[in-house]
Design a protein around this motif. Sequence first.
Motif, PDB file in Angstrom:
ATOM      1  N   UNK A 185       0.813  -1.215   0.000  1.00 54.76           N
ATOM      2  CA  UNK A 185       0.000   0.000   0.000  1.00 54.76           C
ATOM      3  C   UNK A 185       0.851   1.271   0.000  1.00 54.76           C
ATOM      4  N   UNK A 186       0.317   2.312  -0.605  1.00 52.58           N
ATOM      5  CA  UNK A 186       1.036   3.591  -0.639  1.00 52.58           C
ATOM      6  C   UNK A 186       0.867   4.360   0.671  1.00 52.58           C
ATOM      7  N   UNK A 187      -0.139   4.038   1.439  1.00 50.78           N
ATOM      8  CA  UNK A 187      -0.434   4.728   2.696  1.00 50.78           C
ATOM      9  C   UNK A 187       0.560   4.307   3.780  1.00 50.78           C
ATOM     10  N   UNK A 188       1.362   5.244   4.295  1.00 55.94           N
ATOM     11  CA  UNK A 188       2.347   4.896   5.322  1.00 55.94           C
ATOM     12  C   UNK A 188       1.724   4.252   6.563  1.00 55.94           C
ATOM     13  N   UNK A 189       0.515   4.633   6.922  1.00 62.11           N
ATOM     14  CA  UNK A 189      -0.139   4.044   8.090  1.00 62.11           C
ATOM     15  C   UNK A 189      -0.417   2.557   7.865  1.00 62.11           C
ATOM     16  N   UNK A 190      -0.788   2.184   6.650  1.00 60.48           N
ATOM     17  CA  UNK A 190      -1.031   0.778   6.344  1.00 60.48           C
ATOM     18  C   UNK A 190       0.265  -0.021   6.334  1.00 60.48           C
ATOM     19  N   UNK A 191       1.333   0.590   5.859  1.00 63.26           N
ATOM     20  CA  UNK A 191       2.639  -0.073   5.872  1.00 63.26           C
ATOM     21  C   UNK A 191       3.077  -0.299   7.319  1.00 63.26           C
ATOM     22  N   UNK A 192       2.926   0.724   8.150  1.00 62.40           N
ATOM     23  CA  UNK A 192       3.286   0.597   9.562  1.00 62.40           C
ATOM     24  C   UNK A 192       2.474  -0.505  10.227  1.00 62.40           C
ATOM     25  N   UNK A 231      12.876  -0.666  -2.328  1.00 63.17           N
ATOM     26  CA  UNK A 231      14.083  -0.164  -1.657  1.00 63.17           C
ATOM     27  C   UNK A 231      13.861   1.178  -0.959  1.00 63.17           C
ATOM     28  N   UNK A 232      12.720   1.327  -0.296  1.00 60.49           N
ATOM     29  CA  UNK A 232      12.428   2.568   0.433  1.00 60.49           C
ATOM     30  C   UNK A 232      13.160   2.538   1.767  1.00 60.49           C
ATOM     31  N   UNK A 233      14.039   3.505   1.961  1.00 62.20           N
ATOM     32  CA  UNK A 233      14.865   3.564   3.168  1.00 62.20           C
ATOM     33  C   UNK A 233      14.013   3.635   4.440  1.00 62.20           C
ATOM     34  N   UNK A 234      12.980   4.476   4.508  1.00 62.07           N
ATOM     35  CA  UNK A 234      12.184   4.519   5.743  1.00 62.07           C
ATOM     36  C   UNK A 234      11.518   3.171   6.071  1.00 62.07           C
ATOM     37  N   UNK A 235      11.078   2.459   5.073  1.00 62.08           N
ATOM     38  CA  UNK A 235      10.450   1.154   5.306  1.00 62.08           C
ATOM     39  C   UNK A 235      11.500   0.156   5.777  1.00 62.08           C
ATOM     40  N   UNK A 236      12.657   0.152   5.159  1.00 61.76           N
ATOM     41  CA  UNK A 236      13.730  -0.751   5.587  1.00 61.76           C
ATOM     42  C   UNK A 236      14.194  -0.427   7.007  1.00 61.76           C
ATOM     43  N   UNK A 237      14.218   0.863   7.346  1.00 60.52           N
ATOM     44  CA  UNK A 237      14.578   1.269   8.703  1.00 60.52           C
ATOM     45  C   UNK A 237      13.560   0.743   9.714  1.00 60.52           C
ATOM     46  N   UNK A 238      12.289   0.862   9.356  1.00 58.23           N
ATOM     47  CA  UNK A 238      11.219   0.393  10.259  1.00 58.23           C
ATOM     48  C   UNK A 238      11.275  -1.127  10.406  1.00 58.23           C
ATOM     49  N   UNK A 239      11.588  -1.831   9.328  1.00 62.97           N
ATOM     50  CA  UNK A 239      11.740  -3.283   9.404  1.00 62.97           C
ATOM     51  C   UNK A 239      12.921  -3.653  10.303  1.00 62.97           C
ATOM     52  N   UNK A 240      14.015  -2.915  10.219  1.00 61.02           N
ATOM     53  CA  UNK A 240      15.174  -3.165  11.079  1.00 61.02           C
ATOM     54  C   UNK A 240      14.815  -2.925  12.546  1.00 61.02           C
ATOM     55  N   UNK A 241      14.041  -1.893  12.797  1.00 60.13           N
ATOM     56  CA  UNK A 241      13.595  -1.600  14.153  1.00 60.13           C
ATOM     57  C   UNK A 241      12.716  -2.742  14.682  1.00 60.13           C
ATOM     58  N   UNK A 242      11.819  -3.238  13.830  1.00 61.36           N
ATOM     59  CA  UNK A 242      10.947  -4.339  14.243  1.00 61.36           C
ATOM     60  C   UNK A 242      11.776  -5.596  14.510  1.00 61.36           C
ATOM     61  N   UNK A 243      12.814  -5.827  13.730  1.00 56.58           N
ATOM     62  CA  UNK A 243      13.694  -6.975  13.966  1.00 56.58           C
ATOM     63  C   UNK A 243      14.345  -6.871  15.332  1.00 56.58           C
ATOM     64  N   UNK A 244      14.784  -5.700  15.703  1.00 58.86           N
ATOM     65  CA  UNK A 244      15.383  -5.498  17.028  1.00 58.86           C
ATOM     66  C   UNK A 244      14.365  -5.786  18.127  1.00 58.86           C
ATOM     67  N   UNK A 245      13.140  -5.341  17.909  1.00 57.28           N
ATOM     68  CA  UNK A 245      12.081  -5.573  18.897  1.00 57.28           C
ATOM     69  C   UNK A 245      11.810  -7.077  19.042  1.00 57.28           C
TER      70      UNK A 245
END
Length: 69
Positions: free
Chosen positions: A20-27, A51-65
């Motif tokens: 989805x293009x909506x950032x809230x849905x991606x989150x 290859x969206x950097x903000x999405x990859x960053x959020x995925x990395x954060x979720x991996x840490x969690x």
Amino acid sequence: MTEPLVTESSGLTPEQRLGPADPALITAGIVTIHDLETLRACVAYENQHRQRVPVLRRLAQRASELRAE
């Protein structure tokens, strides 16, 4: 034609979580990942398609969690 990869966390494919293009849905798609296998599939999907950097960053954060749990 191969079937899309469906992972354990709620039965959604990486494309359904991150498409989805909506950032809230991606989150929402990311916070509902409950296992590292699903997370790895989503990272692979994102690296291969957008290859969206903000999405990859959020995925990395979720991996840490997930690792901390």
